[in-house]
Write a protein that holds these residues in place. Structure first.
Motif, short mmCIF file in Angstrom:
data_model
loop_
_atom_site.label_atom_id
_atom_site.label_comp_id
_atom_site.label_asym_id
_atom_site.label_seq_id
_atom_site.Cartn_x
_atom_site.Cartn_y
_atom_site.Cartn_z
N ALA A 84 -10.72 3.98 -18.33
CA ALA A 84 -11.67 4.48 -19.32
C ALA A 84 -13.06 4.03 -18.89
N VAL B 68 -14.22 11.59 -25.29
CA VAL B 68 -14.58 11.11 -26.62
C VAL B 68 -15.58 12.05 -27.30
N VAL C 217 -4.91 6.76 -26.66
CA VAL C 217 -6.35 6.84 -26.87
C VAL C 217 -6.62 7.85 -27.97
N ALA D 125 -12.43 7.04 -31.15
CA ALA D 125 -12.91 6.20 -30.04
C ALA D 125 -12.24 4.82 -30.09
N GLU D 126 -10.91 4.85 -30.11
CA GLU D 126 -10.12 3.62 -30.12
C GLU D 126 -8.98 3.73 -29.11
N ILE D 127 -8.62 2.60 -28.53
CA ILE D 127 -7.56 2.55 -27.53
C ILE D 127 -6.51 1.55 -27.99
N TRP E 46 -13.48 1.58 -28.46
CA TRP E 46 -13.87 1.97 -27.10
C TRP E 46 -14.99 1.10 -26.56
#
Length: 368
Positions: A180, A239, A339, A344-346, A360
């Protein structure tokens, strides 16, 4: 300026952060991970076959051709590998040869599964009433059981370049699993073998250079325009737009398919391969444990997602496509990654650990 190294952990994975000038960063990384690099490359199942092939007349010719092509177009990435070897005190030729695994033909096993989902625009969601509002990509990283405990996360903050966080096998360029970037683009990579590699740059080096691209569109264009000797597939998410695409790159060819809305990939070519598994245009065809890859693919193909969320993807990845190294299976799943592009989070779930979710901007630091 010397490199700065810090360490933390997330979801049971060791996480190294390295920042500074390129050469110093890779030498420092080699030094801090020297034990892991020697263990990973020293125990590489393919090492003996790679060395034996490289010592044959045909092997010396192919290694020389692929390495020369890599030097012409990806000398920066090749130098990074040389610096990594120097820092670790590892034989540079042996490390380079390991990083050409998959670019020289032969059979080195197959692993990894990827899924993607592109959220429909609001108007389409209102009409159909069941499509998820979020876009996702999801990746299972499968590898040899001996790598358990050595597989880790690595964040690179090289001077003057955009930061990147990658899943890393010590001894390899941090490029062949999941990455990423600060540009808001992420991708999972699946290994695909080809019968007759192209005379082109090595796939690990191309994948490492991909981390410098500044947008989803630039990422796709780069893969379209840069051939590789061997084969990788990339499931890529953005994103900013929520777009998701799979790119197959193998033996000098490429194919791009965008999610509409669901997409999946395992370890056999789906778009470049001719029907029936015969050699396609340019000689591309899958080798190795194709039946196992197709079995995982059949599971993913049979899914009918309805408003999938993060938990749905985790359950798929840790369910029937998870590798356990049981019976005849030589691989295990080291980490499942989901993801949520819209949030916007992993989310990471290492083997035997509970999942952990990271924003992120914490997973990948923003350029200073």
């Amino acid at each position: 300026m010397s490199a700065e190294i810090s360490e933390r952990s997330v979801g049971g994975l060791r996480w190294l952060w390295v920042r500074g000038p390129r050469a110093e960063v890779f030498r420092a990384l080699g030094g801090v991970a020297a034990a892991e690099i020697h263990a990973v490359l020293g125990g590489l199942p393919e090492a003996g076959a790679l060395k034996a092939f490289a010592e044959t007349t045909a092997g010396r010719r192919l290694v020389g051709e692929v390495l020369a092509a890599t030097e012409r177009t990806h000398s920066r990435e090749l130098t990074e590998l040389h610096d990594l070897a120097a820092g670790a005190g590892f034989d540079v030729d042996a490390m380079v040869l390991a990083n050409l695994r998959g670019d020289l033909g032969g059979d080195d096993g197959v692993g990894c599964s990827d899924l993607g989902w592109r959220a429909e625009p609001p108007a389409a969601r209102l009409r159909q009433g069941h499509l998820a509002e979020h876009s996702y990509i999801a990746h299972n990283e499968d590898g040899a059981p001996a790598l358990s405990g050595r597989f880790m996360l690595l964040t690179l903050q090289l001077d003057g370049e955009q930061p990147v966080t990658a899943q890393w096998y010590p001894g390899f360029l941090p490029s062949n699993a999941f990455a990423a970037t600060a540009a808001g683009v992420a991708w999972g990579i699946n290994h695909v073998q080809v019968a007759r590699p192209a005379v082109a740059p090595g796939r690990h080096f191309v994948a490492r250079a991909l981390q410098h691209e500044s947008s989803f569109e630039a990422t796709i264009d780069y893969l379209r325009g840069i051939p590789t000797a061997g084969g990788f597939t990339y499931t890529i998410g953005d994103v900013h737009s929520g777009r998701v695409a799979t790119v197959e790159v193998a033996a000098g060819q490429s194919a791009v398919v965008e999610a509409a809305p669901y997409i999946w990939h395992t370890n056999h070519l789906r778009y470049l391969e001719a029907p029936g598994g015969a050699a396609g245009s340019g000689g591309v065809r899958s080798l190795g444990q194709r039946e196992e890859s197709e079995a995982r693919g059949a599971v993913l193909d049979a899914l009918t997602p309805v408003a999938p969320d993060r938990q749905w993807f985790l359950e798929v990845l840790t369910g029937s496509v998870r590798r356990t190294a049981a019976g005849d299976d030589p691989l295990m799943t080291h980490c499942s990654t989901v993801v949520d592009l819209t949030a916007a989070e992993i989310t990471l779930q290492a083997d035997g650990q509970p999942p952990a979710t990271v924003p992120w901007t914490e997973f990948v630091p923003q350029p200073e």
